[in-house]
Design an enzyme around this catalytic site. Structure first.
Site, PDB file in Angstrom:
ATOM      1  N   CYS A 176     -39.933  30.550  15.555  1.00 38.62           N
ATOM      2  CA  CYS A 176     -40.321  30.181  14.196  1.00 38.62           C
ATOM      3  C   CYS A 176     -40.085  28.688  14.007  1.00 38.62           C
ATOM      4  O   CYS A 176     -39.040  28.179  14.403  1.00 38.62           O
ATOM      5  CB  CYS A 176     -39.474  30.976  13.204  1.00 38.62           C
ATOM      6  SG  CYS A 176     -39.878  30.638  11.485  1.00 38.62           S
ATOM      7  N   HIS A 200     -45.574  38.240  11.491  1.00 42.55           N
ATOM      8  CA  HIS A 200     -44.509  37.226  11.381  1.00 42.55           C
ATOM      9  C   HIS A 200     -44.745  36.335  10.158  1.00 42.55           C
ATOM     10  O   HIS A 200     -43.832  36.098   9.363  1.00 42.55           O
ATOM     11  CB  HIS A 200     -44.460  36.388  12.671  1.00 42.55           C
ATOM     12  CG  HIS A 200     -43.458  35.279  12.635  1.00 42.55           C
ATOM     13  ND1 HIS A 200     -42.305  35.285  13.390  1.00 42.55           N
ATOM     14  CD2 HIS A 200     -43.412  34.133  11.911  1.00 42.55           C
ATOM     15  CE1 HIS A 200     -41.604  34.190  13.135  1.00 42.55           C
ATOM     16  NE2 HIS A 200     -42.252  33.469  12.243  1.00 42.55           N
ATOM     17  N   GLU A 201     -45.990  35.858  10.002  1.00 43.92           N
ATOM     18  CA  GLU A 201     -46.297  34.978   8.862  1.00 43.92           C
ATOM     19  C   GLU A 201     -46.220  35.746   7.549  1.00 43.92           C
ATOM     20  O   GLU A 201     -45.753  35.225   6.531  1.00 43.92           O
ATOM     21  CB  GLU A 201     -47.677  34.332   9.030  1.00 43.92           C
ATOM     22  CG  GLU A 201     -47.814  33.419  10.238  1.00 43.92           C
ATOM     23  CD  GLU A 201     -46.689  32.404  10.355  1.00 43.92           C
ATOM     24  OE1 GLU A 201     -46.215  31.875   9.328  1.00 43.92           O
ATOM     25  OE2 GLU A 201     -46.251  32.147  11.494  1.00 43.92           O
TER      26      GLU A 201
HETATM   27 ZN   LIG Z   1     -41.851  31.678  11.118  1.00 47.39          ZN
END
Ligand SMILES: [Zn+2]
EC number: 3.5.1.88
Length: 196
Positions: free
Chosen positions: A105, A147-148
């Site tokens: 990330c 994830h986003e």
């Molecule tokens: Zn991230």
């Protein structure tokens, strides 16, 4: 314009994003700045909270994964040129079996861990022109979007690790929030001591 990316520990990363209205001021400019910021940091996705805005907005460009030799030709093809803006996204369904994929990330530099998630998602969202879509994705594409999407729900991938892994990472995460790391792109650290 390249914007600073908010680091782990900033409360904005924990907010559930607000929906964006069609007349949101300077939305095109904001999205343009997000692309620039993401490419500058060599990312494949970036969510608005990561630049300090608790909004339901994220962008994805999966192209770098198209060169991943571990993937099949068919997978590489779907990833190549996949570039999309997701506004007011809602994941409607997650199905399939759980699988582990090594995630990282931009808000948590140099930390990579295997995260387990379901294989297939169905998502509704508006594109940059506020046209509504409902689409189903699987594999790596679903993974990047999950994830986003978590970012606009105030969730980070480190939340999904075992309590042992979390304990082992605690010191490194604290250092990231203090800016005690080497990073190649612009960041904003919540717990950095101000120089006097
Ligand atoms: Zn991230």
């Amino acid at each position: 314009m390249v914007l600073p990316i908010v680091a782990y520990g900033d409360p904005v990363l924990r907010k559930v994003g607000k929906e964006i209205e069609k007349d949101f001021p300077k939305l095109d400019e904001l999205i343009e700045n997000m692309w620039e910021t993401m490419y500058n940091a060599s990312g494949v996705g970036l969510a608005a909270p990561q630049i300090g805005l608790p909004l339901r907005l994220f962008i994805v460009d999966a192209t770098p994964f198209a060169e991943d030799d571990d993937l099949t030709d068919a997978e590489q093809k779907t990833l190549e040129g996949f570039k999309k803006v997701f506004i007011n996204a809602k994941i409607k369904e997650e199905t399939g079996k759980d699988w582990a994929f090594n995630e990282g990330c931009l808000s948590i530099p140099d930390v990579r861990e295997d995260v387990s998630r379901k294989d297939t998602i169905t998502i509704t969202y508006c594109d940059g022109d506020f046209k509504e879509h409902t689409e189903t994705y699987d594999g790596v594409l679903a993974r990047i979007i999950q994830h986003e999407y978590d970012h606009i729900e105030g969730i980070l991938f480190t939340d999904k690790l075992s309590s042992l892994k979390k304990r082992l990472l605690k010191g490194r995460l604290a250092n990231i929030s203090k800016g005690k790391i080497k990073v190649e792109y612009r960041m904003r650290f919540p717990n950095m001591k101000k120089a006097r």
